[in-house]
Design a protein around this motif. Sequence first.
Motif, PDB file in Angstrom:
ATOM      1  N   LEU A  11     -49.785  66.924 -18.536  1.00  0.00           N
ATOM      2  CA  LEU A  11     -48.777  67.744 -19.201  1.00  0.00           C
ATOM      3  C   LEU A  11     -48.632  67.311 -20.648  1.00  0.00           C
ATOM      4  CD1 LEU A  11     -45.951  67.889 -16.503  1.00  0.00           C
ATOM      5  CD2 LEU A  11     -47.771  69.528 -16.939  1.00  0.00           C
ATOM      6  N   ALA A  12     -48.350  68.273 -21.516  1.00  0.00           N
ATOM      7  CA  ALA A  12     -48.070  67.970 -22.911  1.00  0.00           C
ATOM      8  C   ALA A  12     -46.755  68.617 -23.305  1.00  0.00           C
ATOM      9  CB  ALA A  12     -49.200  68.488 -23.803  1.00  0.00           C
ATOM     10  N   GLY A  13     -46.162  68.117 -24.385  1.00  0.00           N
ATOM     11  CA  GLY A  13     -44.951  68.727 -24.911  1.00  0.00           C
ATOM     12  C   GLY A  13     -45.298  69.870 -25.851  1.00  0.00           C
ATOM     13  N   PRO A  14     -44.256  70.542 -26.383  1.00  0.00           N
ATOM     14  CA  PRO A  14     -44.506  71.741 -27.197  1.00  0.00           C
ATOM     15  C   PRO A  14     -45.277  71.473 -28.489  1.00  0.00           C
ATOM     16  CG  PRO A  14     -42.189  71.137 -27.215  1.00  0.00           C
ATOM     17  CD  PRO A  14     -42.837  70.299 -26.175  1.00  0.00           C
TER      18      PRO A  14
ATOM     19  N   GLY B 200     -47.821  69.476 -28.516  1.00  0.00           N
ATOM     20  CA  GLY B 200     -49.182  69.129 -28.108  1.00  0.00           C
ATOM     21  C   GLY B 200     -49.419  67.694 -27.727  1.00  0.00           C
TER      22      GLY B 200
ATOM     23  N   LEU C  23     -49.383  64.536 -25.383  1.00  0.00           N
ATOM     24  CA  LEU C  23     -49.339  64.277 -23.951  1.00  0.00           C
ATOM     25  C   LEU C  23     -48.008  63.628 -23.589  1.00  0.00           C
ATOM     26  CD1 LEU C  23     -52.925  62.851 -23.299  1.00  0.00           C
ATOM     27  CD2 LEU C  23     -52.113  65.195 -23.041  1.00  0.00           C
TER      28      LEU C  23
END
Lengths: 211, 214
Positions: free
Chosen positions: A32-35, A37, A39
């Motif tokens: 998963l990554a945050g908005p 980009g 990780l």
Amino acid sequence: MRPNDGVAVTPGTGVDLPTQLIDGKEYQVAMLAGPAGYLNNAKDTHMAWVNNSAFAANKYHISILNAAGSGRVVRCHKLFAVNLQVAGVTGVAVRFDAFKITAHSGGTAITPEKFDTLNEDLPAGITVRTGATSVTLGNRLFGFATTNEEVGATMALNLGFSILQGLNVLYESDRTQELILREGQGFAMRQITSSTVGSFGWLLVFTEELA
Amino acid sequence: MRPNDSVAITPGSGTTIAAHTVDGKTYPVIIPAGPNGHLVDSAPSYLAWANDVTTDNATNVSHFSILNTESTKIVQLHKLFVVPLQTAAVTGIMLRFDAHRITAHSGGTAITPETLDSTNAALPAGVTCRTKATVTEGNRLFGWAVSNDEVGATGNIIAGAHILQGLNLMFDSPRIQDFTLRQNQGLHIKQVTATAVAAIFGYICLFTVKDIDP
């Protein structure tokens, strides 16, 4: 409950996508990554500890600044107030307020600790201070009240301070943004009431990433 | 534990899908989104701080209210904290507070919420926060009781104050919906019982603003 279906695919060649084989089904494994980009659980993380900050009226017990030109974005995730007063004192109620700031200087510089020694060094433009003597204040964010009474040996006092030091006053959530400090922005905790008795520690956990 | 297997794929050309290679395996990287398509952790977030709100010797006084009158936005409430701020000694009594839906508010004192990221869009004009407003009340959501005693220097009072200011009244969880304010919907915190002993509280409301579903 395990999935009740599957879709057959024809494997190719060239790149291996990780899977977990369970009961004859290949489960895809993804990160998963945050908005922005990055990780999840991988941004360079630092903790800044202010040790034994004595009380004084209007004192900036902890301040962090992301100076203009740093090229970074700082996200503040956790801030804890830790009562360290062990010798007996006559305590009073005290108030602290959190403010946005745009500059700080003086006082004592704090060197944050990396969560992972393989992280890059913190850029010079990101600084943490205690007792800053010059702070340019922005908007007030919130406040809270507590006491500078010693932690003491009674269960009641211990209960109160055990609760306080476990309270993250930065309201971290996966449904909202963190308190984000872009270049030229910072944050400070200021003692509002005028007691000179007592000693607190402050623990700030923050991440930094390329802007 | 790392994954115990892999499936080989044949790369194409033209568009690059994000990936991260560890130990010879190429992990796809995905950014999760919520049910209305907004990337998780990306919704413009705002913090409203109601400072030094004094209790009244009257019943049913609104202490903090938030209202959304925008037709194209929803407001979702994520965190709501009651912060005891009474530091001077008073003779405390127990008070009852309730949270209600509202459909209008006016008067009192306007609060300017702080954006959590200065690159967020400005808060829409139709999203407003107030203290001591006159409100049009809807359903009661829940209530609580608390003392207006000063935070003080003794352990029990301190424990109580610390517990209260850390209790999120908004049930923030990925397993349930967020409390959502659509057009002409709001929420307020009301002091239900009267007290002749004036004491002060602060209120923190952390909320996001999103476009309504298309």
